[in-house]
Motif scaffolding. Structure first.
Motif, PDB file in Angstrom:
ATOM      1  N   ARG A 175       4.233 -28.643   1.150  1.00 38.25           N
ATOM      2  CA  ARG A 175       4.589 -29.367  -0.177  1.00 38.25           C
ATOM      3  C   ARG A 175       4.353 -28.383  -1.111  1.00 38.25           C
ATOM      4  N   HIS A 176       3.660 -27.602  -0.541  1.00 36.41           N
ATOM      5  CA  HIS A 176       3.713 -26.578  -1.626  1.00 36.41           C
ATOM      6  C   HIS A 176       4.362 -25.233  -1.362  1.00 36.41           C
ATOM      7  N   ASP A 177       4.901 -25.390  -0.151  1.00 38.08           N
ATOM      8  CA  ASP A 177       5.461 -24.010  -0.380  1.00 38.08           C
ATOM      9  C   ASP A 177       6.527 -24.948   0.831  1.00 38.08           C
ATOM     10  N   PRO A 178       8.353 -24.923   0.742  1.00 35.44           N
ATOM     11  CA  PRO A 178       9.324 -25.744   1.828  1.00 35.44           C
ATOM     12  C   PRO A 178       9.119 -24.728   2.507  1.00 35.44           C
ATOM     13  N   ALA A 179       9.018 -23.461   1.923  1.00 35.76           N
ATOM     14  CA  ALA A 179       9.860 -22.174   3.453  1.00 35.76           C
ATOM     15  C   ALA A 179       8.522 -22.169   4.245  1.00 35.76           C
ATOM     16  N   GLU A 180       7.057 -23.362   4.410  1.00 36.80           N
ATOM     17  CA  GLU A 180       6.779 -23.249   5.473  1.00 36.80           C
ATOM     18  C   GLU A 180       7.084 -24.380   6.404  1.00 36.80           C
ATOM     19  N   ALA A 181       8.286 -24.824   5.868  1.00 37.44           N
ATOM     20  CA  ALA A 181       8.632 -26.190   6.813  1.00 37.44           C
ATOM     21  C   ALA A 181      10.179 -25.606   7.543  1.00 37.44           C
ATOM     22  N   ALA A 182      10.922 -24.784   7.517  1.00 40.72           N
ATOM     23  CA  ALA A 182      11.521 -24.080   8.567  1.00 40.72           C
ATOM     24  C   ALA A 182      10.757 -23.470   9.896  1.00 40.72           C
ATOM     25  N   TYR A 183      11.260 -24.058  10.809  1.00 36.21           N
ATOM     26  CA  TYR A 183      11.487 -23.685  11.972  1.00 36.21           C
ATOM     27  C   TYR A 183      12.285 -23.151  12.763  1.00 36.21           C
ATOM     28  N   VAL A 184      12.503 -21.725  13.141  1.00 36.26           N
ATOM     29  CA  VAL A 184      13.630 -21.684  13.754  1.00 36.26           C
ATOM     30  C   VAL A 184      12.888 -20.957  15.508  1.00 36.26           C
ATOM     31  N   TYR A 185      13.592 -21.732  16.356  1.00 35.54           N
ATOM     32  CA  TYR A 185      12.954 -21.150  17.480  1.00 35.54           C
ATOM     33  C   TYR A 185      14.664 -20.503  18.709  1.00 35.54           C
ATOM     34  N   THR A 186      14.569 -20.259  19.623  1.00 36.39           N
ATOM     35  CA  THR A 186      14.795 -19.065  19.874  1.00 36.39           C
ATOM     36  C   THR A 186      15.152 -18.892  21.879  1.00 36.39           C
ATOM     37  N   ALA A 187      16.035 -19.468  22.394  1.00 38.11           N
ATOM     38  CA  ALA A 187      15.761 -19.453  23.971  1.00 38.11           C
ATOM     39  C   ALA A 187      16.817 -18.316  24.923  1.00 38.11           C
ATOM     40  N   ARG A 188      16.725 -17.383  25.953  1.00 33.74           N
ATOM     41  CA  ARG A 188      18.109 -17.193  26.071  1.00 33.74           C
ATOM     42  C   ARG A 188      18.485 -17.293  27.092  1.00 33.74           C
ATOM     43  N   ALA A 189      19.203 -17.474  28.589  1.00 32.20           N
ATOM     44  CA  ALA A 189      19.306 -17.845  29.827  1.00 32.20           C
ATOM     45  C   ALA A 189      20.505 -16.452  30.412  1.00 32.20           C
ATOM     46  N   LYS A 190      19.995 -15.908  31.751  1.00 29.62           N
ATOM     47  CA  LYS A 190      20.963 -15.375  32.694  1.00 29.62           C
ATOM     48  C   LYS A 190      21.400 -15.569  33.047  1.00 29.62           C
ATOM     49  N   TRP A 191      22.369 -15.296  34.101  1.00 30.97           N
ATOM     50  CA  TRP A 191      23.179 -15.641  35.435  1.00 30.97           C
ATOM     51  C   TRP A 191      23.854 -14.437  35.655  1.00 30.97           C
ATOM     52  N   SER A 192      23.215 -14.043  37.102  1.00 35.40           N
ATOM     53  CA  SER A 192      23.010 -12.528  37.846  1.00 35.40           C
ATOM     54  C   SER A 192      23.738 -13.598  38.997  1.00 35.40           C
ATOM     55  N   PRO A 193      24.424 -12.294  39.599  1.00 33.29           N
ATOM     56  CA  PRO A 193      24.774 -12.712  41.267  1.00 33.29           C
ATOM     57  C   PRO A 193      23.828 -12.266  42.421  1.00 33.29           C
ATOM     58  N   ARG A 194      22.895 -11.654  41.822  1.00 34.07           N
ATOM     59  CA  ARG A 194      21.099 -11.608  42.777  1.00 34.07           C
ATOM     60  C   ARG A 194      20.566 -12.068  42.304  1.00 34.07           C
ATOM     61  N   ARG A 195      20.201 -12.670  41.404  1.00 34.56           N
ATOM     62  CA  ARG A 195      19.489 -13.044  41.216  1.00 34.56           C
ATOM     63  C   ARG A 195      19.237 -14.161  40.421  1.00 34.56           C
ATOM     64  N   GLY A 196      20.882 -14.950  40.452  1.00 33.48           N
ATOM     65  CA  GLY A 196      20.891 -16.110  39.951  1.00 33.48           C
ATOM     66  C   GLY A 196      20.867 -16.545  38.430  1.00 33.48           C
ATOM     67  N   LEU A 197      20.602 -17.980  38.418  1.00 37.09           N
ATOM     68  CA  LEU A 197      19.692 -18.426  37.103  1.00 37.09           C
ATOM     69  C   LEU A 197      19.043 -18.194  36.170  1.00 37.09           C
ATOM     70  N   GLN A 207      12.325 -28.194  21.554  1.00 42.64           N
ATOM     71  CA  GLN A 207      13.165 -27.648  21.139  1.00 42.64           C
ATOM     72  C   GLN A 207      13.406 -26.551  21.532  1.00 42.64           C
ATOM     73  N   GLU A 208      13.045 -25.909  22.090  1.00 41.99           N
ATOM     74  CA  GLU A 208      12.758 -24.906  23.198  1.00 41.99           C
ATOM     75  C   GLU A 208      13.228 -25.278  24.352  1.00 41.99           C
ATOM     76  N   TYR A 209      12.862 -26.005  24.604  1.00 42.33           N
ATOM     77  CA  TYR A 209      13.741 -26.824  26.349  1.00 42.33           C
ATOM     78  C   TYR A 209      15.254 -27.695  25.981  1.00 42.33           C
ATOM     79  N   LEU A 210      15.561 -28.000  24.694  1.00 43.57           N
ATOM     80  CA  LEU A 210      16.371 -27.680  24.899  1.00 43.57           C
ATOM     81  C   LEU A 210      17.225 -26.389  24.062  1.00 43.57           C
ATOM     82  N   LEU A 211      16.915 -25.512  23.830  1.00 43.45           N
ATOM     83  CA  LEU A 211      17.820 -24.404  23.999  1.00 43.45           C
ATOM     84  C   LEU A 211      18.103 -23.371  24.433  1.00 43.45           C
ATOM     85  N   MET A 212      16.675 -23.480  25.534  1.00 44.38           N
ATOM     86  CA  MET A 212      16.983 -23.279  27.311  1.00 44.38           C
ATOM     87  C   MET A 212      18.508 -24.209  28.095  1.00 44.38           C
ATOM     88  N   GLY A 213      18.022 -25.109  27.745  1.00 47.99           N
ATOM     89  CA  GLY A 213      19.549 -26.316  28.246  1.00 47.99           C
ATOM     90  C   GLY A 213      20.860 -25.887  28.077  1.00 47.99           C
TER      91      GLY A 213
END
Length: 340
Positions: free
Chosen positions: A18-40, A236-242
């Motif tokens: 309420r004092h600083d609305p910028a504190e309300a913005a949470y940004v999450y990032t997830a990554r994934a890799k598909w590899s023919p040798r190591r799978g997903l 949120q991170e689980y949903l983005l990893m999915g």
């Protein structure tokens, strides 16, 4: 402190934003890799929690959506259901704790059968409140859980194709692909049904496990800035990893069909959450996830290959997790109290 839920800590967060609305913005990032040798595999990247950058480090081996490379772990849809169910239960327990309800146990069985069918959520709950209050808490959960409302509302997911592999300099800026979001469930690849049991443990800690799986349970927790202890990725991170893992798995299969070879694909998924919606500190705040971006990093060998753009768009369109986020679904929520 009730249910080990730090309601005073949440009140502090509300005061800060309420004092600083910028504190309300949470940004999450997830990554994934598909590899023919190591799978997903999938992992999370640092998060931006208001004005603070938070180092986050959790990594998982993932079962391929179609079962091509089973590793005994959770599938991309299991990650997505874990993200939806755990966010819903955290919202429910948090709301109940603020009203003085003491919970003896809360679980959700969340089922996904087909893109055209409702997502079924059965909540089993024991608590000190009467059935009417518990039903009100479920309704509050339906309206103010960021991931639950992402499931039931249309949420734009932008598809971006990078000009080269992840971590390497690129000759041209990343460019968005043409719109590839189908409106109809028939466009989505109907993978195997998924069913997860999500159990509230204490405070913002939960565990989730795919029904019938012998693998370890997935731990869920809020970041320390939101009164958690970083016991695991947050909902949120689980949903983005999915999302990232599902698109990466489709890319691996579809590109092999195009070239006859198997290549490494990496995908990043990012989204912003306005925690004023979850905390109900601003009636105008948007509750579902916003600014969802799915970035595909093509293998160097395929970056300029004719037809790779179509592969990227088809993989994005076929993703059932992408469909869960972008297209509104019916959440069929039922409540069972006191073991009845």
């Amino acid at each position: 402190m009730r249910n080990s839920f730090n309601t005073a800590g949440f009140s502090e967060v509300v005061h800060e934003i309420r004092h600083d609305p910028a504190e309300a913005a949470y940004v999450y990032t997830a990554r994934a890799k598909w590899s023919p040798r190591r799978g997903l595999s999938a992992w999370i990247a640092p998060a931006l929690l208001g004005t603070v950058k938070s180092a986050r480090s959790f990594r998982f081996e993932v079962d391929d959506s179609a079962g091509d490379d089973p590793c005994g772990g959770a599938s991309p849809m299991d990650f997505a259901l874990t993200g939806i169910g755990s966010c819903a239960l955290t919202t429910l327990v948090g709301g109940g704790s603020a009203r003085g309800v003491e919970f003896d146990g809360v679980e959700m069985l969340i089922d996904y059968d087909h893109p055209a069918e409702p997502v079924r959520c059965r909540i089993d709950m024991d608590g000190s409140a009467d059935d009417q209050v518990l039903a009100e808490l479920v309704e509050q959960m339906r309206n103010f859980s960021p991931n639950c409302t992402t499931l039931t509302h249309p949420v734009a997911v932008e598809l971006v194709r990078a000009s080269g592999p992840a971590g390497q300099p690129t000759d041209a800026p990343d460019t968005p692909e043409a719109p590839a979001v189908p409106d109809a469930p028939e466009a989505v690849a109907a993978g195997p049904a998924a069913s997860c049991r999500v159990r509230w443990v204490s405070s913002t800690q939960l565990e989730a496990k795919a029904v019938g799986s012998d693998g370890p349970a997935l731990r869920v927790d809020a970041p320390k800035q939101l009164t958690g202890v970083d016991w695991g990725p947050n909902p949120q991170e689980y949903l983005l990893m999915g999302l990232a893992a599902d698109v990466a798995a489709h890319l691996g299969r579809l590109s092999a069909g195009l070239t006859g070879e198997r290549h490494v694909w990496e995908v990043s998924a990012q989204a912003r959450e306005d925690v004023r919606g979850l905390l109900q500190s601003d009636a105008d705040a948007v509750v579902p996830l916003q600014d969802v971006i799915c970035t595909v990093f093509p293998p160097a060998k395929l970056a300029s290959e004719h037809g790779v753009g179509e592969v990227v768009m088809n993989a994005f369109a076929a993703s059932a997790v992408r469909d869960l986020i972008s297209r509104p679904h019916i959440a069929d929520i039922s409540l069972v109290t006191g073991g009845r």
